[in-house]
Design an enzyme around this catalytic site. Structure first.
Site, PDB file in Angstrom:
ATOM      1  CG  ASP A 164      -1.800   1.125   1.410  1.00  0.00           C
ATOM      2  OD1 ASP A 164      -2.542   1.408   0.567  1.00  0.00           O
ATOM      3  OD2 ASP A 164      -1.497   1.828   2.261  1.00  0.00           O
ATOM      4  CD  GLU A 199      -3.510  -1.491  -1.174  1.00  0.00           C
ATOM      5  OE1 GLU A 199      -3.861  -0.568  -1.431  1.00  0.00           O
ATOM      6  OE2 GLU A 199      -3.637  -2.357   0.148  1.00  0.00           O
TER       7      GLU A 199
END
Length: 227
Positions: free
Chosen positions: A52, A123
């Site tokens: 992320d 992610e």
């Protein structure tokens, strides 16, 4: 920990991911509901946390270099480009659902098509790429996978919630009120229905796999009806 499935490895390499040590890639593709033959419980959450941040920095850097828009506009596009919905869309584009390691119940419940799970695993794969090959390689991968979104209109239009708030203020109406009127499904495949209302004007509802996306869709529906 079990070995990476041959078809999963071939798929990763076909996407451009360089696989040397299989461990981070296995973790990136493993949901918490999965228990392999070795009883491993490691899942993608730690790599998702890392990916992320890599994704956010990569996209922020691209936006900074690509134009001279004000900070507010850059933030608006960044939030849209790294959102769970965008990550899930890209995951589907590269056929990620077929390679996620899910427990039987989670798969039966539709986990392989959950925006939340797909976005998280996307992610996590970026995080695994960072661990294996460094930031530059992970950034290049982000730019390749996100090319259409970065060069397109994602995030350029005003967010419906912001647009609705401005509409209400401009028409001297009360602040829009959002409430979750229904939540269904298991945690990994939850479905939220949100109602947005403006006093003395009306209301609209929408459903999505996250509360935030349901709010966005409800605001959009309200503006289409009353705006």
């Amino acid at each position: 920990m079990s070995a990476l499935e041959p078809d999963a490895r071939a798929w990763l390499e076909a996407q451009g991911f360089a696989v040397t040590n299989e461990t981070p890639w296995i973790e990136a593709l493993t949901h918490g509901s999965f228990n392999g033959a070795g009883g491993e419980a490691t899942d993608y959450q730690r790599l998702e946390f890392l990916g992320d941040r890599v994704l956010g920095l990569s996209v922020a850097s691209w936006l900074y270099r690509a134009g001279d828009g004000p900070e507010g506009k850059l933030s608006q596009r960044l939030n849209a480009l790294v959102s769970g919905a965008t990550c899930a869309r890209i995951a589907r584009n590269i056929d990620l659902p077929a390679h996620i390691r899910l427990g039987k119940q989670a798969r039966d419940d539709g986990g392989a098509d959950s925006d939340k799970i797909l976005g998280d695993v996307m992610e996590a794969l970026i995080g695994a790429c960072f661990i294996e090959n460094g930031f530059d390689a992970a950034q290049r991968m982000v730019y390749r996978l996100w090319t259409r979104e970065l060069e397109g209109d994602v995030g350029k239009a005003k967010h419906p919630k912001s647009a609705l708030q401005e509409w209400a203020a401009g028409n001297k109406r009360a602040v829009p009120h959002y409430e979750v009127v229904e939540r269904s499904g298991p945690d990994h495949a939850a479905r939220f229905t949100v109602r947005v209302s403006v006093r003395n004007v009306g209301e609209a509802e929408a459903s999505a796999s996250s509360k935030g996306e349901a709010e966005r869709l409800a605001a959009k529906a309200f503006l289409e009806e009353y705006g």
